[in-house]
Design a protein around this motif. Structure first.
Motif, short mmCIF file in Angstrom:
data_model
loop_
_atom_site.label_atom_id
_atom_site.label_comp_id
_atom_site.label_asym_id
_atom_site.label_seq_id
_atom_site.Cartn_x
_atom_site.Cartn_y
_atom_site.Cartn_z
N TYR A 127 0.84 -1.20 0.00
CA TYR A 127 0.00 0.00 0.00
C TYR A 127 0.87 1.26 0.00
O TYR A 127 1.45 1.63 1.02
N SER A 162 -7.06 3.32 4.47
CA SER A 162 -5.70 2.82 4.67
C SER A 162 -5.71 1.54 5.51
O SER A 162 -4.97 0.59 5.22
N ASP A 177 1.17 4.94 0.42
CA ASP A 177 0.32 5.86 1.19
C ASP A 177 0.92 7.27 1.13
O ASP A 177 2.08 7.47 1.49
#
Ligand code: NAX
Length: 359
Positions: A220, A336, A222
């Motif tokens: 991920y 998230s 971010d």
């Protein structure tokens, strides 16, 4: 003059190895005035090519390169090394199941971990810790003749990088777990690159993106805490990009899929960017991260951000005095959270698969 640092590169006859060893010999990894001795390991079918790389290193006449060990013997390769960059591994070939690739790499990393544990010689300059049987050491010269050991620094590059690092950790129990990491800096740098391209700004003005989780397509990237340096101060990336749809979809998939895009374009996987990022990873780890800046590293989870303990997971870290620490207290929104959990889930499954290959 400074004591030479011994840097092991496994898989040194491969693509990344070929890009990496000249960077190390030029001082990009440890600094332009830090002498280095390169230890290069590969397997017997690549021995001749490895010797060719050694010849080129000699021909390049690098001023800070004080020696080259090119070998197919893991014991010789590991002897006395201070920094280890584990690039060697078994690539996924067409028609191979994920489990087959895992099984090959698990056995390589198990064997290399144990070989390190059993055979590498302690560094004769270190008197206190050598009794503990630690193998890889990082030696720093302070003043003219005193030394202290800052332990070993290992980064696993070869895929599945996080899980290979976990296996290495399990089978080299005398190397502190804090010293075994995996490379997600390439993904981190890719994220910086995408933001700077989008904003048409210098990449060096973008900072504090985060790669969470696995070095795989579930990672991920971010940007929620990332900032850009502008003429009117530091601004959040989200404010400057001002396009949440792009940031929450295309940006993420572009970073996740960048490796595949490189293969499609080049017919070979990323090499110069991987090598450069491995240098960034070690340089920041050993020499520190700049004040106010963090980087992403795959490290052993202590449960921070509710990531399960016992996984090698990529976190935002700062480094000081040769030690990384996970940046704490960042807010994680619901979007998230799901992504952090998804990549953790994949890593847990990889761990189970890896252990089933061991038994
Ligand atoms: P190459 O196939 O060009 O080179 C791998 C080298 O490792 C070969 O020379 C091979 O003979 C050697 N090798 C195989 N088994 C070995 C063993 N047991 N001991 C020592 N050496 C051994 O691959 P390359 O493109 O250099 O990629 C290397 C690894 O990095 C791959 O596993 C790849 O998937 C991984 N990558 C990881 C990245 C990351 O960010 N973590 C990005 C780039 C890359 O995809």
């Amino acid at each position: 003059s400074k004591e030479a640092i011994r840097v092991l590169v496994t898989g040194a006859a491969g693509q990344i190895g070929y890009a990496l060893v000249p960077m190390v010999a030029r001082g990009i990894m440890l600094g332009p005035d830090q002498p280095v001795i390169l230890h290069m390991l590969d397997i017997p079918p690549a021995a001749e090519a490895l010797n060719g790389v050694k010849m080129e290193l000699v021909d390049a006449a690098f001023p800070i390169l004080k020696g080259v060990v090119a070998t197919t013997d893991v014991v010789e390769a590991c002897t006395g090394v201070n920094v280890a960059v584990m690039v060697g591994g078994f690539p996924r070939k067409e028609g191979m199941e994920r489990k087959d690739v895992m099984s090959k790499n698990v056995s390589i990393y198990k064997a290399q971990a144990s070989a390190l544990e059993k055979h590498a010689a302690p560094n004769c300059k270190v008197t206190t810790h050598q009794l503990h049987g630690f193998l890889l050491r990082f030696i720093c010269l302070i003043g003219s003749n005193s030394y202290f050991a800052i332990r070993s620094q290992v980064v696993v590059v070869a895929n599945p990088a996080n899980t290979n690092a976990l296996i290495l950790k399990e089978y080299a129990p005398s190397i502190p777990e804090k010293n075994i990491t995996c490379l997600t800096r390439l993904d981190h740098n890719r994220a910086l690159g995408q933001i700077s391209e989008r904003l048409k700004l210098q990449v060096s003005d973008v900072k504090n993106v985060i790669i969470w989780g696995n070095h795989s397509s579930t990672q991920y990237p971010d940007v929620n805490h990332a900032t850009v340096k502008t003429s009117s101060g530091e601004k959040p990336v989200r404010q400057l990009v001002a396009d949440d749809t792009w940031l929450n979809s295309e940006f993420i998939t572009t970073v996740q899929q960048r490796g595949a895009a490189i293969i499609k374009a080049r017919k070979f996987s990323s090499a110069l960017s991987a090598a450069s990022s491995a240098c960034d990873h070690i340089r920041n780890w050993v020499l520190g991260t700049p004040e106010g800046t963090w980087v992403s590293m795959g490290v052993y989870s202590d449960g921070s951000y509710n990531v399960p303990k016992g996984l090698i997971y990529s976190f935002p870290v700062t480094c000081k005095n040769g030690e990384w620490s996970i940046v704490q207290g960042l807010s994680i929104d619901e979007f998230s959270r799901k992504k952090l959990d998804l990549t953790a889930q994949e890593l847990s499954e990889e761990k189970t698969l890896a252990y089933s290959c061991l038994s």
